[in-house]
Write an enzyme that holds these catalytic residues in place. Structure first.
Site, PDB file in Angstrom:
ATOM      1  N   ASN A 154       0.894  -1.165   0.000  1.00  0.00           N
ATOM      2  CA  ASN A 154       0.000   0.000   0.000  1.00  0.00           C
ATOM      3  C   ASN A 154       0.936   1.220   0.000  1.00  0.00           C
ATOM      4  OD1 ASN A 154      -2.446   1.347   2.359  1.00  0.00           O
ATOM      5  ND2 ASN A 154      -2.401   1.501   0.161  1.00  0.00           N
TER       6      ASN A 154
ATOM      7  N   CYS B 136      -5.201   6.281   8.082  1.00  0.00           N
ATOM      8  CA  CYS B 136      -4.538   5.326   7.185  1.00  0.00           C
ATOM      9  C   CYS B 136      -3.543   4.508   8.001  1.00  0.00           C
ATOM     10  CB  CYS B 136      -3.816   6.073   6.066  1.00  0.00           C
ATOM     11  SG  CYS B 136      -2.907   4.993   4.950  1.00  0.00           S
TER      12      CYS B 136
ATOM     13  N   ASN C  79     -11.919   5.990  10.061  1.00  0.00           N
ATOM     14  CA  ASN C  79     -12.478   6.028   8.707  1.00  0.00           C
ATOM     15  C   ASN C  79     -13.436   4.824   8.568  1.00  0.00           C
ATOM     16  OD1 ASN C  79     -10.492   4.061   8.691  1.00  0.00           O
ATOM     17  ND2 ASN C  79      -9.634   4.622   6.736  1.00  0.00           N
TER      18      ASN C  79
ATOM     19  N   HIS D  78     -15.607   1.468   7.385  1.00  0.00           N
ATOM     20  CA  HIS D  78     -15.344   0.142   6.793  1.00  0.00           C
ATOM     21  C   HIS D  78     -16.597  -0.714   6.830  1.00  0.00           C
ATOM     22  CE1 HIS D  78     -10.976   0.689   6.629  1.00  0.00           C
ATOM     23  NE2 HIS D  78     -11.164   1.422   7.719  1.00  0.00           N
TER      24      HIS D  78
ATOM     25  N   GLU E 176     -10.626   0.006  -1.732  1.00  0.00           N
ATOM     26  CA  GLU E 176     -10.553   1.199  -0.872  1.00  0.00           C
ATOM     27  C   GLU E 176     -11.341   2.370  -1.440  1.00  0.00           C
ATOM     28  OE1 GLU E 176      -7.044   2.838   0.827  1.00  0.00           O
ATOM     29  OE2 GLU E 176      -6.111   0.870   1.050  1.00  0.00           O
ATOM     30  N   ARG E 177     -12.033   3.044  -0.551  1.00  0.00           N
ATOM     31  CA  ARG E 177     -12.673   4.309  -0.918  1.00  0.00           C
ATOM     32  C   ARG E 177     -11.598   5.252  -1.490  1.00  0.00           C
ATOM     33  NH1 ARG E 177     -14.966   8.296   3.780  1.00  0.00           N
ATOM     34  NH2 ARG E 177     -12.797   8.126   4.414  1.00  0.00           N
TER      35      ARG E 177
ATOM     36  N   CYS F 232      -4.686  -2.660   3.457  1.00  0.00           N
ATOM     37  CA  CYS F 232      -5.324  -1.522   4.118  1.00  0.00           C
ATOM     38  C   CYS F 232      -5.231  -1.777   5.622  1.00  0.00           C
ATOM     39  CB  CYS F 232      -6.781  -1.418   3.663  1.00  0.00           C
ATOM     40  SG  CYS F 232      -7.673  -0.068   4.462  1.00  0.00           S
TER      41      CYS F 232
ATOM     42  N   GLY G 153      -8.396  -1.184   7.473  1.00  0.00           N
ATOM     43  CA  GLY G 153      -9.309  -2.260   7.056  1.00  0.00           C
ATOM     44  C   GLY G 153      -9.014  -3.557   7.790  1.00  0.00           C
TER      45      GLY G 153
HETATM   46  N1  LIG Z   1      -4.853   2.360   2.939  1.00  0.00           N
HETATM   47  C1  LIG Z   1      -5.255   2.951   4.134  1.00  0.00           C
HETATM   48  C2  LIG Z   1      -6.561   3.687   4.189  1.00  0.00           C
HETATM   49  C3  LIG Z   1      -6.541   4.916   3.262  1.00  0.00           C
HETATM   50  C4  LIG Z   1      -7.785   5.779   3.355  1.00  0.00           C
HETATM   51  C5  LIG Z   1      -9.043   5.107   2.880  1.00  0.00           C
HETATM   52  N2  LIG Z   1      -9.006   4.788   1.468  1.00  0.00           N
HETATM   53  C6  LIG Z   1     -10.250   6.018   3.175  1.00  0.00           C
HETATM   54  O1  LIG Z   1     -10.693   6.768   2.282  1.00  0.00           O
HETATM   55  O2  LIG Z   1     -10.739   5.992   4.305  1.00  0.00           O
HETATM   56  C7  LIG Z   1      -4.936   2.133   5.368  1.00  0.00           C
HETATM   57  O3  LIG Z   1      -3.883   1.472   5.344  1.00  0.00           O
HETATM   58  O4  LIG Z   1      -5.648   2.209   6.371  1.00  0.00           O
END
Ligand SMILES: N[C@@H](CCC[C@H](N)C(=O)O)C(=O)O
Length: 285
Positions: free
Chosen positions: A14, A76, A166, A168, A217-218, A226, A229
């Protein structure tokens, strides 16, 4: 022509373009466009997005993360491990345990050294947020979303949703090789029932301490890993009675493994690697 120094780093594949904002000065209004520009694999550097390592009033450093569509996210996990490694190696911190500010609050990073090299990083990601209003999504704001039936593309799925700072959503499937990443992923990400969009995860339970994991991923689409995630997957698995609380859960992502532990005290610990790929000068278009 305007330029800035960058470091490309990855956590289990990532990968983001990291910019040290203690030294660089980027135009705030241009950041979403710049994230899209550097992430472009043909005319930029190519990445899942851009991460800024910024001064903070609450911690030695602050992380800001932009997905490769230019949207700014609140957290992230893989980025936090890379920011921690960068901060330690560039003497932005002098201790091996320190706080990092994110847009969703403060977290604590712990650097693991081997022969004086950063071998892995543990981040205390804080407490998962389980109510609908935290995600945020339609429904009674104080309710949780554990094994709830929802209709997507004409089919009913049993899903679990939560926030690690964030949003999920977790789908359990029988065979990770058949994860419907490109079919369900983009439509669930943008489903209006999730008010800010959502990161979409598919999980196959290998055993109670091991999960296979794939993600859409969003704001970035399919990525190799992620971190938030993986934390969400482990928490969901505890909530659904598939995994134990307070034990290490190994999450097998496309790019490698993370160790996640939802401790009895309530915080989620994430341990994994952080690597430098390249450093250089970027020429802004
Ligand atoms: N890759 C990340 C999460 C990045 C942000 C995600 N796409 C969002 O929009 O919330 C991770 O490692 O957590």
């Amino acid at each position: 022509m305007e330029t800035f120094q960058f470091t490309k780093m990855h956590g289990l594949g990532n990968n983001y373009i990291y910019v040290n904002m203690f030294e660089e000065n980027l135009n705030e209004a241009d950041l979403p466009r710049l994230a899209r520009e550097v992430a472009n694999p043909y005319t930029g550097i190519g990445s899942d997005g851009m991460i800024l390592i910024c001064p903070s009033e609450q911690a030695p450093v602050k992380m800001r993360i932009f997905n490769n569509d230019g949207s700014e996210a609140l957290n992230c996990g893989n980025g936090l491990r890379c920011v921690a490694k960068y901060a330690y190696e560039h003497q932005l911190v002098s201790e091996t345990v320190f706080k990092i500010e994110t847009l969703s609050g403060l977290v604590e990073a712990k650097i693991h050294l081997s022969h004086n090299q950063v071998q892995a990083v543990t981040v205390d990601m804080g407490k998962p947020r389980l109510q609908k209003k935290d995600i945020p999504m339609d429904g009674v704001p104080e309710e949780t979303v554990i094994a709830e039936n929802m209709l997507f593309q004409g089919e009913t799925y049993e899903i679990t949703a939560l926030s690690m700072g964030n949003p999920h959503i977790i789908f359990y499937i029988d065979d990770i090789q058949k994860a419907p990443l490109t079919t369900l992923g983009p439509s669930v990400e943008k489903d209006p029932r999730f008010h800010d969009g959502i990161n979409v995860e598919f999980i196959e339970v290998v055993n109670q301490n091991e999960l296979n994991f794939r993600v859409w991923e969003r704001g970035s689409g399919i990525t190799q890993a992620c971190g938030t995630g993986a934390c969400a997957a482990a928490v969901a698995s505890v909530l659904n009675g598939k995994s134990p609380r307070g034990e290490d859960i190994i999450v097998h992502l496309a790019g490698g493994d993370l160790i996640i532990n939802w401790t009895e005290q309530g915080n989620v610990l994430m341990t994994g690697p952080a690597e430098v790929i390249a450093e250089g000068t970027y020429h802004i278009r």
